[in-house]
Design a protein around this motif. Structure first.
Motif, mmCIF file in Angstrom:
data_model
loop_
_atom_site.group_PDB
_atom_site.id
_atom_site.type_symbol
_atom_site.label_atom_id
_atom_site.label_comp_id
_atom_site.label_asym_id
_atom_site.label_seq_id
_atom_site.Cartn_x
_atom_site.Cartn_y
_atom_site.Cartn_z
ATOM 1 N N GLN A 8 0.832 -1.031 0.013
ATOM 2 C CA GLN A 8 -0.043 0.024 0.027
ATOM 3 C C GLN A 8 0.850 1.223 -0.022
ATOM 4 O O GLN A 8 0.528 2.107 -0.571
ATOM 5 C CB GLN A 8 -1.006 -0.118 1.115
ATOM 6 N N ILE A 9 1.921 1.347 0.761
ATOM 7 C CA ILE A 9 2.963 2.256 0.728
ATOM 8 C C ILE A 9 3.501 2.572 -0.652
ATOM 9 O O ILE A 9 3.559 3.792 -1.170
ATOM 10 C CB ILE A 9 4.037 2.084 1.732
ATOM 11 N N ILE A 10 3.990 1.482 -1.098
ATOM 12 C CA ILE A 10 4.548 1.647 -2.613
ATOM 13 C C ILE A 10 3.578 1.962 -3.643
ATOM 14 O O ILE A 10 3.809 2.910 -4.445
ATOM 15 C CB ILE A 10 5.215 0.326 -2.975
ATOM 16 N N LEU A 11 2.394 1.454 -3.469
ATOM 17 C CA LEU A 11 1.143 2.160 -4.585
ATOM 18 C C LEU A 11 1.032 3.450 -4.220
ATOM 19 O O LEU A 11 0.894 4.317 -5.084
ATOM 20 C CB LEU A 11 0.013 1.093 -4.482
ATOM 21 N N SER A 12 0.777 3.930 -2.966
ATOM 22 C CA SER A 12 0.847 5.266 -2.643
ATOM 23 C C SER A 12 1.679 6.358 -3.073
ATOM 24 O O SER A 12 1.544 7.213 -3.846
ATOM 25 C CB SER A 12 0.512 5.408 -1.143
ATOM 26 N N GLY A 17 3.274 10.021 -8.344
ATOM 27 C CA GLY A 17 4.091 10.314 -9.298
ATOM 28 C C GLY A 17 5.752 10.086 -9.000
ATOM 29 O O GLY A 17 6.719 10.431 -9.756
ATOM 30 N N ARG A 18 5.915 9.226 -7.971
ATOM 31 C CA ARG A 18 7.267 8.879 -7.826
ATOM 32 C C ARG A 18 7.830 7.713 -8.335
ATOM 33 O O ARG A 18 7.002 6.868 -8.831
ATOM 34 C CB ARG A 18 7.436 8.384 -6.191
ATOM 35 N N ALA A 65 -8.439 8.881 -1.224
ATOM 36 C CA ALA A 65 -8.241 10.078 -1.777
ATOM 37 C C ALA A 65 -7.083 11.003 -1.065
ATOM 38 O O ALA A 65 -6.517 11.632 -1.650
ATOM 39 C CB ALA A 65 -9.608 11.234 -1.891
ATOM 40 N N GLU A 66 -7.013 10.608 0.382
ATOM 41 C CA GLU A 66 -6.059 11.230 1.155
ATOM 42 C C GLU A 66 -4.549 10.721 0.680
ATOM 43 O O GLU A 66 -3.771 11.117 0.898
ATOM 44 C CB GLU A 66 -6.009 11.113 2.480
ATOM 45 N N ASP A 67 -4.532 9.597 0.134
ATOM 46 C CA ASP A 67 -3.372 9.007 -0.372
ATOM 47 C C ASP A 67 -2.566 9.609 -1.504
ATOM 48 O O ASP A 67 -1.479 9.494 -1.979
ATOM 49 C CB ASP A 67 -3.268 7.483 -0.475
ATOM 50 N N VAL A 68 -3.444 10.217 -2.151
ATOM 51 C CA VAL A 68 -3.129 10.834 -3.491
ATOM 52 C C VAL A 68 -3.139 12.355 -3.541
ATOM 53 O O VAL A 68 -4.244 12.935 -3.082
ATOM 54 C CB VAL A 68 -4.030 10.309 -4.731
ATOM 55 N N GLN A 69 -2.066 12.687 -3.506
ATOM 56 C CA GLN A 69 -1.990 14.404 -3.186
ATOM 57 C C GLN A 69 -1.974 14.948 -4.560
ATOM 58 O O GLN A 69 -1.446 14.526 -5.458
ATOM 59 C CB GLN A 69 -0.287 14.708 -2.674
ATOM 60 N N PRO A 70 -2.554 16.265 -4.654
ATOM 61 C CA PRO A 70 -2.789 16.794 -5.808
ATOM 62 C C PRO A 70 -1.650 17.480 -6.482
ATOM 63 O O PRO A 70 -0.663 17.807 -5.453
ATOM 64 C CB PRO A 70 -3.811 17.896 -5.483
#
Length: 73
Positions: A8-12, A17-18, A65-70
């Protein structure tokens, strides 16, 4: 099938965009290890690529949605 916490951390991180190299540096592993983890994540989610995995992660609740930063802020 649920993703493991490290998956989950890697997917986040990938969702934000990393690159594999950047994720590896943050987690203290090589980029090839990140690639292997992402391949396992794709398999678990039934995804064909990174963007598909992120979309499926959001749909299945593996990501929020909180895992994905704008971007651009």
């Amino acid at each position: 099938m649920r993703l493991k916490p490290h998956q989950q951390i890697i997917l986040s991180l990938a969702a934000n965009g990393r690159t594999d190299a950047q994720i590896g540096e943050l987690l203290g592993v090589g980029p090839s290890a990140v690639t292997r983890h992402l391949t396992a994540i794709y398999r678990k989610l039934g995804a064909t690529n990174r963007a598909h995995a992120v979309a499926l992660g959001l749909i299945t609740g593996e990501l929020t949605a909180e895992d994905v930063q704008p971007t651009g802020t």
